[in-house]
Design a protein around this motif. Sequence first.
Motif, PDB file in Angstrom:
ATOM      1  N   THR A 108       0.810  -1.221   0.000  1.00  0.00           N
ATOM      2  CA  THR A 108       0.000   0.000   0.000  1.00  0.00           C
ATOM      3  C   THR A 108       0.842   1.268   0.000  1.00  0.00           C
ATOM      4  OG1 THR A 108      -0.159   0.135   2.419  1.00  0.00           O
ATOM      5  CG2 THR A 108      -1.837  -1.197   1.257  1.00  0.00           C
ATOM      6  N   THR A 109       2.133   1.148   0.332  1.00  0.00           N
ATOM      7  CA  THR A 109       3.027   2.295   0.548  1.00  0.00           C
ATOM      8  C   THR A 109       2.454   3.244   1.609  1.00  0.00           C
ATOM      9  OG1 THR A 109       2.182   3.750  -1.224  1.00  0.00           O
ATOM     10  CG2 THR A 109       3.871   2.135  -1.833  1.00  0.00           C
ATOM     11  N   CYS A 110       1.578   2.722   2.454  1.00  0.00           N
ATOM     12  CA  CYS A 110       0.894   3.520   3.477  1.00  0.00           C
ATOM     13  C   CYS A 110       1.070   2.889   4.848  1.00  0.00           C
ATOM     14  CB  CYS A 110      -0.611   3.599   3.184  1.00  0.00           C
ATOM     15  SG  CYS A 110      -1.056   4.346   1.622  1.00  0.00           S
ATOM     16  N   ALA A 111       0.551   3.594   5.840  1.00  0.00           N
ATOM     17  CA  ALA A 111       0.502   3.075   7.206  1.00  0.00           C
ATOM     18  C   ALA A 111      -0.734   3.616   7.885  1.00  0.00           C
ATOM     19  CB  ALA A 111       1.754   3.480   7.984  1.00  0.00           C
ATOM     20  N   THR A 112      -1.066   3.060   9.009  1.00  0.00           N
ATOM     21  CA  THR A 112      -2.162   3.440   9.893  1.00  0.00           C
ATOM     22  C   THR A 112      -3.433   3.788   9.094  1.00  0.00           C
ATOM     23  OG1 THR A 112      -2.756   4.760  11.848  1.00  0.00           O
ATOM     24  CG2 THR A 112      -1.257   5.804  10.258  1.00  0.00           C
ATOM     25  N   GLY A 113      -4.069   4.924   9.351  1.00  0.00           N
ATOM     26  CA  GLY A 113      -5.352   5.213   8.736  1.00  0.00           C
ATOM     27  C   GLY A 113      -5.339   5.277   7.231  1.00  0.00           C
ATOM     28  N   CYS A 114      -4.220   5.637   6.614  1.00  0.00           N
ATOM     29  CA  CYS A 114      -4.157   5.644   5.149  1.00  0.00           C
ATOM     30  C   CYS A 114      -4.263   4.225   4.601  1.00  0.00           C
ATOM     31  CB  CYS A 114      -2.863   6.304   4.673  1.00  0.00           C
ATOM     32  SG  CYS A 114      -2.881   8.095   4.775  1.00  0.00           S
ATOM     33  N   GLU A 115      -3.572   3.297   5.253  1.00  0.00           N
ATOM     34  CA  GLU A 115      -3.713   1.902   4.860  1.00  0.00           C
ATOM     35  C   GLU A 115      -5.142   1.426   5.119  1.00  0.00           C
ATOM     36  OE1 GLU A 115      -1.963  -2.550   5.918  1.00  0.00           O
ATOM     37  OE2 GLU A 115      -1.006  -0.789   6.803  1.00  0.00           O
ATOM     38  N   GLY A 116      -5.727   1.877   6.236  1.00  0.00           N
ATOM     39  CA  GLY A 116      -7.105   1.534   6.529  1.00  0.00           C
ATOM     40  C   GLY A 116      -8.064   2.042   5.467  1.00  0.00           C
ATOM     41  N   LEU A 117      -7.833   3.243   4.976  1.00  0.00           N
ATOM     42  CA  LEU A 117      -8.657   3.784   3.898  1.00  0.00           C
ATOM     43  C   LEU A 117      -8.531   2.946   2.631  1.00  0.00           C
ATOM     44  CD1 LEU A 117      -8.008   7.602   4.434  1.00  0.00           C
ATOM     45  CD2 LEU A 117     -10.249   6.486   4.511  1.00  0.00           C
ATOM     46  N   MET A 118      -7.335   2.437   2.373  1.00  0.00           N
ATOM     47  CA  MET A 118      -7.136   1.542   1.228  1.00  0.00           C
ATOM     48  C   MET A 118      -7.980   0.282   1.385  1.00  0.00           C
ATOM     49  SD  MET A 118      -4.608   2.491  -1.105  1.00  0.00           S
ATOM     50  CE  MET A 118      -3.647   1.040  -1.528  1.00  0.00           C
ATOM     51  N   VAL A 119      -7.997  -0.263   2.600  1.00  0.00           N
ATOM     52  CA  VAL A 119      -8.788  -1.472   2.853  1.00  0.00           C
ATOM     53  C   VAL A 119     -10.273  -1.175   2.659  1.00  0.00           C
ATOM     54  CG1 VAL A 119      -9.415  -3.225   4.554  1.00  0.00           C
ATOM     55  CG2 VAL A 119      -7.054  -2.397   4.433  1.00  0.00           C
ATOM     56  N   LEU A 120     -10.750  -0.041   3.161  1.00  0.00           N
ATOM     57  CA  LEU A 120     -12.155   0.317   3.004  1.00  0.00           C
ATOM     58  C   LEU A 120     -12.525   0.510   1.543  1.00  0.00           C
ATOM     59  CD1 LEU A 120     -12.734   2.820   5.967  1.00  0.00           C
ATOM     60  CD2 LEU A 120     -13.323   0.397   5.854  1.00  0.00           C
ATOM     61  N   GLU A 121     -11.630   1.099   0.763  1.00  0.00           N
ATOM     62  CA  GLU A 121     -11.901   1.255  -0.672  1.00  0.00           C
ATOM     63  C   GLU A 121     -11.951  -0.100  -1.364  1.00  0.00           C
ATOM     64  OE1 GLU A 121     -12.633   4.135  -2.762  1.00  0.00           O
ATOM     65  OE2 GLU A 121     -13.186   4.532  -0.686  1.00  0.00           O
ATOM     66  N   ALA A 122     -11.058  -1.003  -0.962  1.00  0.00           N
ATOM     67  CA  ALA A 122     -11.076  -2.357  -1.524  1.00  0.00           C
ATOM     68  C   ALA A 122     -12.413  -3.033  -1.237  1.00  0.00           C
ATOM     69  CB  ALA A 122      -9.925  -3.183  -0.955  1.00  0.00           C
ATOM     70  N   CYS A 123     -12.913  -2.869  -0.016  1.00  0.00           N
ATOM     71  CA  CYS A 123     -14.205  -3.457   0.352  1.00  0.00           C
ATOM     72  C   CYS A 123     -15.343  -2.836  -0.459  1.00  0.00           C
ATOM     73  CB  CYS A 123     -14.466  -3.251   1.840  1.00  0.00           C
ATOM     74  SG  CYS A 123     -13.363  -4.170   2.933  1.00  0.00           S
ATOM     75  N   ARG A 124     -15.283  -1.542  -0.635  1.00  0.00           N
ATOM     76  CA  ARG A 124     -16.331  -0.846  -1.395  1.00  0.00           C
ATOM     77  C   ARG A 124     -16.373  -1.342  -2.839  1.00  0.00           C
ATOM     78  NH1 ARG A 124     -17.526   4.553  -3.592  1.00  0.00           N
ATOM     79  NH2 ARG A 124     -15.316   4.965  -3.818  1.00  0.00           N
ATOM     80  N   MET A 125     -15.196  -1.532  -3.434  1.00  0.00           N
ATOM     81  CA  MET A 125     -15.140  -2.021  -4.811  1.00  0.00           C
ATOM     82  C   MET A 125     -15.566  -3.478  -4.897  1.00  0.00           C
ATOM     83  SD  MET A 125     -11.802  -0.131  -6.475  1.00  0.00           S
ATOM     84  CE  MET A 125     -10.707  -0.032  -5.070  1.00  0.00           C
ATOM     85  N   ARG A 126     -15.116  -4.280  -3.926  1.00  0.00           N
ATOM     86  CA  ARG A 126     -15.544  -5.691  -3.884  1.00  0.00           C
ATOM     87  C   ARG A 126     -17.058  -5.790  -3.802  1.00  0.00           C
ATOM     88  NH1 ARG A 126     -14.791  -7.982   1.852  1.00  0.00           N
ATOM     89  NH2 ARG A 126     -16.489  -6.459   2.039  1.00  0.00           N
ATOM     90  N   ASP A 127     -17.663  -5.011  -2.911  1.00  0.00           N
ATOM     91  CA  ASP A 127     -19.106  -5.082  -2.705  1.00  0.00           C
ATOM     92  C   ASP A 127     -19.881  -4.573  -3.916  1.00  0.00           C
ATOM     93  OD1 ASP A 127     -18.449  -6.041  -0.223  1.00  0.00           O
ATOM     94  OD2 ASP A 127     -18.899  -4.172   0.852  1.00  0.00           O
TER      95      ASP A 127
END
Length: 293
Positions: free
Chosen positions: A122-141
């Motif tokens: 992700t080249t990210c950490a903490t909440g930025c990485e979390g935002l990446m995960v949430l976007e992944a979930c949004r696209m999956r759904d």
Amino acid sequence: MNTFKIIADTSCDMPAAVFTEKNVTYVPFNVSFDQENYLEELKDITPEAFYDKINAEKLFPKTSLPSVQAYMDAMEPALKEGNDVLCLCLSSKFSGSYGSAVNAANILADDYPDRIIRVIDTTCATGCEGLMVLEACRMRDAGLSIDAVAEKLDALKESACLYVTVDSLEHLQKGGRIGKASAMAGTILNIKPIIAMRDGELQPESKVRGSKKALKTIMDLSKEKMGAEKDQYRIILVRGEKERHENAVEIVKELQAEGYDVQEDVWTVGITIGSHIGPTPIAICMLKKYEFV
């Protein structure tokens, strides 16, 4: 189209309840307070308990990354069920978690040749990485394929940005991030560092005097970063010890009042970043949202 399972390491700092709600499997980082015995994040110790312990006992903990086996244990059940796997990891410049996940994927690929395993740095950490995960979930759904989601995440991660300030330089000094003289001067002069996440690493941005000015500075920098594109960004506030919660909530309310897309809930910075910068961080984390056409 095969369904796919999303996996993320705990450095994304999503609360345990959110992992469950979003149907995401987490792979824990580990923390030690005695350099011998390690606890798994979220399984053995919560971020809140972590901060209570280091504050009460004046500890400087050490972390260790998830093992290859830990990633295999998280991936294989999904593969056995006929699902593909999308795995998001902390910046490879900050940790070897991504390398562990890649090695696990390579091993499992031999046993499950018909399955797709995608591992994202992700080249990210903490909440930025979390935002990446949430976007992944949004696209999956929304029904996007695993390859489409991986491609979109690789593009979105370029927009990730984080500004954080801490009240004390002690943990940064103990971890070798700054010199002892700088830490002492910071304490005497009430200097608060402003740190940015750039190119997958935490880097000094500026220094200001006083906590109120530090909080205003991370807000100003965040607004400047988003500029006229603020409607394209989603924001999450993260904080360390519970004493920082009220200040983080005030920032949420101020940004919401100005029309920014800020998540209501403030997350707690986990053990990975918390061990490096101590118990006092407050950070504004930003990521562009994927726009469905």
